[in-house]
Design a protein around this motif. Sequence first.
Motif, PDB file in Angstrom:
ATOM      1  N   UNK A  72     -35.602 -11.433 -53.833  1.00  0.00           N
ATOM      2  CA  UNK A  72     -34.242 -11.837 -53.916  1.00  0.00           C
ATOM      3  C   UNK A  72     -33.049 -11.033 -54.546  1.00  0.00           C
ATOM      4  N   UNK A  73     -32.303 -10.744 -53.799  1.00  0.00           N
ATOM      5  CA  UNK A  73     -31.027  -9.830 -54.564  1.00  0.00           C
ATOM      6  C   UNK A  73     -31.025  -8.444 -54.442  1.00  0.00           C
ATOM      7  N   UNK A  74     -32.557  -7.887 -54.238  1.00  0.00           N
ATOM      8  CA  UNK A  74     -32.989  -6.501 -54.086  1.00  0.00           C
ATOM      9  C   UNK A  74     -31.721  -5.644 -53.354  1.00  0.00           C
ATOM     10  N   UNK A  75     -31.351  -6.308 -52.486  1.00  0.00           N
ATOM     11  CA  UNK A  75     -30.305  -5.404 -51.438  1.00  0.00           C
ATOM     12  C   UNK A  75     -29.011  -4.927 -51.958  1.00  0.00           C
ATOM     13  N   UNK A  76     -28.744  -5.599 -53.245  1.00  0.00           N
ATOM     14  CA  UNK A  76     -27.539  -5.086 -54.115  1.00  0.00           C
ATOM     15  C   UNK A  76     -27.790  -3.863 -54.617  1.00  0.00           C
ATOM     16  N   UNK A 101     -35.405  -7.211 -43.470  1.00  0.00           N
ATOM     17  CA  UNK A 101     -34.646  -8.426 -43.264  1.00  0.00           C
ATOM     18  C   UNK A 101     -33.451  -7.963 -42.179  1.00  0.00           C
ATOM     19  N   UNK A 102     -33.514  -8.163 -40.971  1.00  0.00           N
ATOM     20  CA  UNK A 102     -32.290  -8.043 -39.931  1.00  0.00           C
ATOM     21  C   UNK A 102     -30.912  -7.966 -40.724  1.00  0.00           C
ATOM     22  N   UNK A 103     -30.752  -9.371 -41.435  1.00  0.00           N
ATOM     23  CA  UNK A 103     -29.372  -9.348 -42.041  1.00  0.00           C
ATOM     24  C   UNK A 103     -29.081  -8.314 -43.147  1.00  0.00           C
ATOM     25  N   UNK A 104     -30.284  -7.849 -43.519  1.00  0.00           N
ATOM     26  CA  UNK A 104     -30.000  -6.635 -44.741  1.00  0.00           C
ATOM     27  C   UNK A 104     -29.333  -5.567 -44.122  1.00  0.00           C
ATOM     28  N   UNK A 105     -29.042  -5.544 -42.949  1.00  0.00           N
ATOM     29  CA  UNK A 105     -28.213  -4.228 -42.325  1.00  0.00           C
ATOM     30  C   UNK A 105     -26.835  -4.291 -42.862  1.00  0.00           C
ATOM     31  N   UNK A 106     -26.392  -5.473 -43.481  1.00  0.00           N
ATOM     32  CA  UNK A 106     -25.041  -5.391 -44.166  1.00  0.00           C
ATOM     33  C   UNK A 106     -24.898  -4.417 -45.273  1.00  0.00           C
ATOM     34  N   UNK A 107     -26.139  -3.810 -45.806  1.00  0.00           N
ATOM     35  CA  UNK A 107     -26.169  -2.973 -46.791  1.00  0.00           C
ATOM     36  C   UNK A 107     -26.286  -1.535 -46.189  1.00  0.00           C
ATOM     37  N   UNK A 108     -27.003  -1.553 -45.104  1.00  0.00           N
ATOM     38  CA  UNK A 108     -27.538  -0.342 -44.657  1.00  0.00           C
ATOM     39  C   UNK A 108     -26.164   0.462 -44.068  1.00  0.00           C
ATOM     40  N   UNK A 109     -25.458  -0.381 -43.271  1.00  0.00           N
ATOM     41  CA  UNK A 109     -24.054   0.317 -42.565  1.00  0.00           C
ATOM     42  C   UNK A 109     -23.300   0.983 -43.901  1.00  0.00           C
ATOM     43  N   UNK A 110     -22.817   0.116 -44.675  1.00  0.00           N
ATOM     44  CA  UNK A 110     -21.849   0.792 -45.666  1.00  0.00           C
ATOM     45  C   UNK A 110     -22.584   1.761 -46.303  1.00  0.00           C
ATOM     46  N   UNK A 111     -23.677   2.025 -46.690  1.00  0.00           N
ATOM     47  CA  UNK A 111     -24.405   3.145 -47.415  1.00  0.00           C
ATOM     48  C   UNK A 111     -24.244   4.378 -46.724  1.00  0.00           C
ATOM     49  N   UNK A 112     -24.746   4.165 -45.165  1.00  0.00           N
ATOM     50  CA  UNK A 112     -24.823   5.306 -44.427  1.00  0.00           C
ATOM     51  C   UNK A 112     -23.391   5.819 -44.252  1.00  0.00           C
ATOM     52  N   UNK A 113     -22.289   5.030 -44.257  1.00  0.00           N
ATOM     53  CA  UNK A 113     -20.821   5.451 -44.378  1.00  0.00           C
ATOM     54  C   UNK A 113     -20.347   6.133 -45.505  1.00  0.00           C
ATOM     55  N   UNK A 131     -15.142  -2.127 -43.801  1.00  0.00           N
ATOM     56  CA  UNK A 131     -15.318  -3.032 -42.817  1.00  0.00           C
ATOM     57  C   UNK A 131     -16.606  -3.346 -42.502  1.00  0.00           C
ATOM     58  N   UNK A 132     -17.728  -2.597 -43.199  1.00  0.00           N
ATOM     59  CA  UNK A 132     -18.974  -3.062 -42.921  1.00  0.00           C
ATOM     60  C   UNK A 132     -19.350  -4.051 -44.017  1.00  0.00           C
ATOM     61  N   UNK A 133     -18.730  -3.686 -45.482  1.00  0.00           N
ATOM     62  CA  UNK A 133     -19.150  -4.402 -46.887  1.00  0.00           C
ATOM     63  C   UNK A 133     -18.001  -4.178 -47.561  1.00  0.00           C
ATOM     64  N   UNK A 134     -17.500  -5.038 -48.355  1.00  0.00           N
ATOM     65  CA  UNK A 134     -16.343  -4.637 -49.134  1.00  0.00           C
ATOM     66  C   UNK A 134     -16.844  -3.983 -50.599  1.00  0.00           C
ATOM     67  N   UNK A 135     -18.118  -3.997 -50.753  1.00  0.00           N
ATOM     68  CA  UNK A 135     -18.618  -3.445 -51.998  1.00  0.00           C
ATOM     69  C   UNK A 135     -18.400  -1.662 -51.856  1.00  0.00           C
TER      70      UNK A 135
END
Length: 564
Positions: A369-373, A159-171, A203-207
């Motif tokens: 559903x929700x597995x991105x978390x 899911x393209x929007x799933x990038x919101x978890x890809x970026x903070x994980x990388x950082x 700045x990518x995700x507050x988690x």
Amino acid sequence: MRDEKDTASSNSLGDSSTSSFIPHPSSLRSPPSSLLFIILSFIAYYSVLNSYFLSDDFVQIGKVLEGDWSVTWAHETGGFFRPLFILSCIVDAFLWRENPFGYHLTNTLLHGVNSLLVYSLTLKLLQRQKLSSEALRAVALVAGLLFLLHPSHTETVSWITGRVDLLPTLLCLTAMLGYISYTETRRVLSLVLSLMSFALALLAKESAASLPFILFAAGLYFSPLEKRKATLLESLKTSALFLPVLFIFILVRRAALGVWLGGYGASQHLNFSPGWIRDRFLQACLRSLVPALPLELSPVFLKPLQSPIFIIGALACTALIILILRRRRRLDDATERSEKNKLVWLLVIMFMLSLLPVMNLRLSIFDTQGERFVYWPSVFTSILVAYVTFILLRSMKWWIALMLCVLIFYSVSLYRTNQTWREAANLSRSIRDELSRAATPEKTLIVINAPDNLRGVPVYHNGLEDALRLFQKSARIERVRVWSLHGIQSLNDEVELKREGDAYALRLLRSADGFTKVSDPFDCLQVLERSNNAVRFRLDSCPEGFELFFFNAGKMYRVIDIER
């Protein structure tokens, strides 16, 4: 007799000399091939590289395509502040415009890099263990591959929007590697790199807010100081440097959103009921290890204490664990056991800390559903599975055989789940095309019902209006209203729309389907009755010139066209 047992044990783990052999860090600096994980990532996700946009993709990318580069959105539920995620969408939109291939390309590349970083982190974590260089690399490679092929990562990568978890994980992974490097070398540059990576992760995700506490635990594990109090103070002092960064981010986010909480609202983030937290934690633990379970197993897992199958399985697993631990106690001396236990507990603690910011959010064990978390927490479960199975089996041959079985199982599950994502993307595109061809641009388009998700994969949970306005060129449709959304299990799931006097009845004919949203009040549809599978409504004061459509068995149908 004790020496003979220890020697045999160390040889079975791949040690080339004695059980005290620890490889020099210089031999672990570079992976076998930096491109290996990137290439494997594209192979694993090739089936979705050409998939169309889904749900929130239309909202986020559509906003950027319209020239709206604001870093906040969704204020109606609390609001999100993720400027680095928006920046990545801006870059992709500049390069690819409305071509989804480029966006999927970015996601797949980021996932490959993250898997490479998991490999590198595992190398660092295992340096203190009494393993040969070959064994260490094998465990690290398996940990990276487990993360790469994990079937619970499709919502994040496919899911393209799933990038919101890809970026903070990388950082966050970059920050961890920089922090560990600092504990080893005391080079200020490594600490600066870690601090900068942490700031960007926020700045990518507050988690990413839990990272300072994860680093504190890592500092205790890696600190070269022998005195316990000095070790604690040194780790506390170093990890405390990350707290001002977190505090500044909280203030900036508050200024941008206008609220302290934001996100999905108080109903989810502030739900601290013991039952809710317990269920979310157990579900996260399960999904960080295995793919979505078949819906047929819901009686076993939704009410486990009432299921004989679950109770028997739990007792069998407990007995097996006890037997393995008793055997390990006979084979390992106390010092060796203690060193291994420290790493196991560190990984468990890191997993729990990484899970804290998303503990209250919904996660399904029966679909995606929700597995991105669990994407970021699964970094630590991947390492944990690779390492724990290695030290328990004590035989390189049997361990490799077991890990190959797990990786094959992961690969097959990943492929099957990605087929659902591809099917949902095809449905998303076909609905857009059907409505754009059938609708009249100058009229108001009212969609009675649309698919929220296909077996948990979002189709038009959000974004149908944006898809029709911005992502098709056959007819620019400005006025679109969606009344209800429902989940479907297959494209053949039928919906019945019948006229009953001056009202209509909309029924979902498959029992597993259910409405996820029915707007009430709505412009000109008045709800009379509602259940999980049916809604009765009446048309009331509809706008001048409107068209009514409904979704049934994978297609959109025109219902009524009234001129006033």
